[in-house]
Design a protein around this motif. Structure first.
Motif, PDB file in Angstrom:
ATOM      1  N   ILE A 281       0.849  -1.195   0.000  1.00  0.00           N
ATOM      2  CA  ILE A 281       0.000   0.000   0.000  1.00  0.00           C
ATOM      3  C   ILE A 281       0.885   1.247   0.000  1.00  0.00           C
ATOM      4  N   LEU A 282       0.553   2.193  -0.874  1.00  0.00           N
ATOM      5  CA  LEU A 282       1.222   3.488  -0.883  1.00  0.00           C
ATOM      6  C   LEU A 282       0.600   4.366   0.200  1.00  0.00           C
ATOM      7  N   ILE A 283       1.397   4.789   1.152  1.00  0.00           N
ATOM      8  CA  ILE A 283       0.903   5.614   2.248  1.00  0.00           C
ATOM      9  C   ILE A 283       0.831   7.079   1.837  1.00  0.00           C
ATOM     10  N   GLY A 284       1.822   7.536   1.079  1.00  0.00           N
ATOM     11  CA  GLY A 284       1.806   8.943   0.664  1.00  0.00           C
ATOM     12  C   GLY A 284       2.999   9.288  -0.207  1.00  0.00           C
ATOM     13  N   THR A 285       2.898  10.452  -0.868  1.00  0.00           N
ATOM     14  CA  THR A 285       3.956  10.957  -1.740  1.00  0.00           C
ATOM     15  C   THR A 285       4.166  12.444  -1.476  1.00  0.00           C
ATOM     16  N   ASN A 286       5.416  12.851  -1.390  1.00  0.00           N
ATOM     17  CA  ASN A 286       5.758  14.264  -1.229  1.00  0.00           C
ATOM     18  C   ASN A 286       6.795  14.657  -2.273  1.00  0.00           C
ATOM     19  N   GLU A 287       6.604  15.813  -2.891  1.00  0.00           N
ATOM     20  CA  GLU A 287       7.612  16.345  -3.811  1.00  0.00           C
ATOM     21  C   GLU A 287       8.411  17.415  -3.082  1.00  0.00           C
ATOM     22  N   VAL A 288       9.709  17.429  -3.316  1.00  0.00           N
ATOM     23  CA  VAL A 288      10.572  18.367  -2.609  1.00  0.00           C
ATOM     24  C   VAL A 288      11.627  18.904  -3.573  1.00  0.00           C
ATOM     25  N   THR A 289      11.989  20.183  -3.410  1.00  0.00           N
ATOM     26  CA  THR A 289      13.077  20.807  -4.163  1.00  0.00           C
ATOM     27  C   THR A 289      14.142  21.230  -3.175  1.00  0.00           C
TER      28      THR A 289
END
Length: 278
Positions: free
Chosen positions: A111-119
């Motif tokens: 299961i994918l819990i979450g995704t965050n994009e970061v720079t």
């Protein structure tokens, strides 16, 4: 000026990397990579700004693309049904700014819990927050995997993944250990009433405090009551008062028991109802 040795040292680092650089080229690099201070561009107070040795040397070297997951912070155990906060430290170990994604997943459940994009700028670190809903998680060990996406030109990908193991546990259970019935009398009105002392215990037989016990009376009176258990797990519940007469029956039945962090196991109840007669 203190700026002179810093500037000279940075110039030396540039020439060490590329001895063929001309003095004018060295100046151009120092100007273009300096940290701009004061008014934009050159000004009388700050010149071109503060020298940036790393940025200056990095500008003449081949760019290094390398992102990583520096760590994952999660509790060692969690109660099933709770929302578990998980933090992931993402870092840019390369020499150029990178934009990438970090995902958190439950390996056992796929299961994918979450995704965050970061720079991130070179060598910067940022802590990303995730919330893991364990409502549908199975009881037992779960491996949480934090993974940083590979950026273009990246060759060192071994540190793009970090894992942590969290043990998902069941909520502690509670049940009705006993219901003790007795009669009471109002000395002023001489009316009688039923009294039920309901004892709530956990699986080990220990009393559960602050559990809300709700139920209803039948027979001599029909009313509903809710009381919280004391430190010994006992809730004392009394019925409405009625005029005394022979053969009155006061019956109390428990409808529900509620306490945050506990589950009510009806199958373990010693009884659900009990009665007392005049």
């Amino acid at each position: 000026s203190n700026s002179a040795p810093h500037t000279a040292g940075t110039a030396a680092l540039l020439l060490q990397q590329n001895p063929s650089l001309t003095p004018d080229k060295v100046k151009d690099i120092l100007y273009s990579t300096a940290k701009d201070l004061g008014d934009e561009g050159w000004d009388n107070l700050y010149g071109w700004g503060r020298v940036d040795a790393f940025k200056a040397v990095a500008s003449i070297l081949p760019p290094v693309h390398d992102v990583a997951v520096a760590g994952i912070i999660a509790p060692s155990s969690a109660v099933k049904g709770t929302l578990v906060p998980v933090k992931v430290n993402a870092t840019n170990e390369g020499t150029v700014e990178e934009t990438f994604t970090v995902t958190l997943s439950d390996v056992e459940e796929s299961i994918l819990i979450g995704t965050n994009e970061v720079t991130l700028a070179p060598f910067a670190v940022e802590t990303l927050s995730f919330n893991w809903d364990t409502s549908s998680s199975t009881i037992g060990a779960h491996t949480l995997k934090a993974a940083a996406s590979t950026v273009e030109g990246e060759t060192d990908t071994e540190d793009n993944v970090k894992t942590a193991v969290v043990e998902v546990q069941e909520l502690p259970k509670m049940h009705i250990k006993s219901i003790d019935m007795s009669l009471g009398r109002d000395t002023r009105t001489r009316k009688v009433f039923g009294k039920a002392v309901v004892t709530i215990a956990d699986d080990g037989g220990k009393g559960v405090s602050t559990a809300a016990v709700s139920g209803k009376w039948s027979g001599a009176t029909t009313d509903k009551d809710t009381r919280n258990t004391n430190s010994q797990g006992k809730a004392t519940i009394t019925s409405n008062k009625v005029r005394p007469r022979r053969g009155l029956t006061f019956t109390f039945c428990v409808d529900s028991i509620v306490k945050n962090g506990y589950t009510y196991d009806t199958s373990a109840d010693a009884e659900r109802c009990d009665s007392v007669k005049t």
